[in-house]
Scaffold this motif. Structure first.
Motif, short mmCIF file in Angstrom:
data_model
loop_
_atom_site.label_atom_id
_atom_site.label_comp_id
_atom_site.label_asym_id
_atom_site.label_seq_id
_atom_site.Cartn_x
_atom_site.Cartn_y
_atom_site.Cartn_z
N LYS A 1 -9.57 7.79 -13.72
CA LYS A 1 -10.34 6.49 -13.59
C LYS A 1 -10.54 7.02 -11.87
O LYS A 1 -11.97 6.44 -11.95
N LEU A 2 -9.74 6.43 -11.41
CA LEU A 2 -10.05 6.37 -10.20
C LEU A 2 -11.44 7.92 -8.72
O LEU A 2 -12.33 7.33 -8.72
N ASP B 1 -13.87 9.25 -11.51
CA ASP B 1 -15.18 7.91 -11.92
C ASP B 1 -15.41 7.25 -10.62
O ASP B 1 -16.34 7.08 -10.27
N TYR B 2 -14.71 6.16 -10.05
CA TYR B 2 -14.84 4.99 -9.67
C TYR B 2 -15.15 5.65 -8.35
O TYR B 2 -16.57 5.25 -6.99
N THR C 1 -18.60 6.58 -7.77
CA THR C 1 -20.09 5.76 -7.57
C THR C 1 -20.55 5.83 -6.70
O THR C 1 -21.50 5.27 -6.14
N LYS D 1 -18.97 3.35 -4.34
CA LYS D 1 -18.74 2.45 -3.91
C LYS D 1 -17.51 2.08 -3.01
O LYS D 1 -16.58 2.40 -3.53
N ILE E 1 -14.01 -0.01 -3.02
CA ILE E 1 -12.40 1.05 -4.44
C ILE E 1 -11.43 0.54 -3.53
O ILE E 1 -11.34 0.13 -3.03
#
Length: 85
Positions: free
Chosen positions: A13-14, A16-17, A20, A22, A24
């Motif tokens: 998931k990192l 995917d983050y 973004t 944004k 983290i």
């Protein structure tokens, strides 16, 4: 909680983050160290909470109390929306 099992995992998931753009914050795991200059890594529960607070304050969508800036607006241009596209 970081233990031998979680430390051996790839935090899928990192990625995917990261896409973004944004802020983290993640607990230290072996795979996250690769991104040390891009993400915030916490080494304890207290540090995790502190890092979350700092990430929020440095977020471009953060509106401090008393601010007139709208979420997503252009910094320094209060009330103007930065529409996508």
């Amino acid at each position: 909680m970081v233990d031998p099992l979680t430390n051996s995992m790839d935090p899928i998931k990192l990625y995917d983050y990261l896409a973004t753009g944004k802020q983290i914050v993640i607990y230290t795991v072996a795979e996250a160290i690769k991104f040390k200059g891009v993400i915030r890594i916490a080494y304890s529960n207290d540090e995790f909470v502190k890092q979350i607070g700092e990430a929020i304050q440095h977020s471009r969508d953060y509106n401090p109390p008393g601010s007139w800036r709208l979420p997503g607006s252009i910094p320094g241009k209060a009330g103007r929306w930065n529409w996508p596209g």
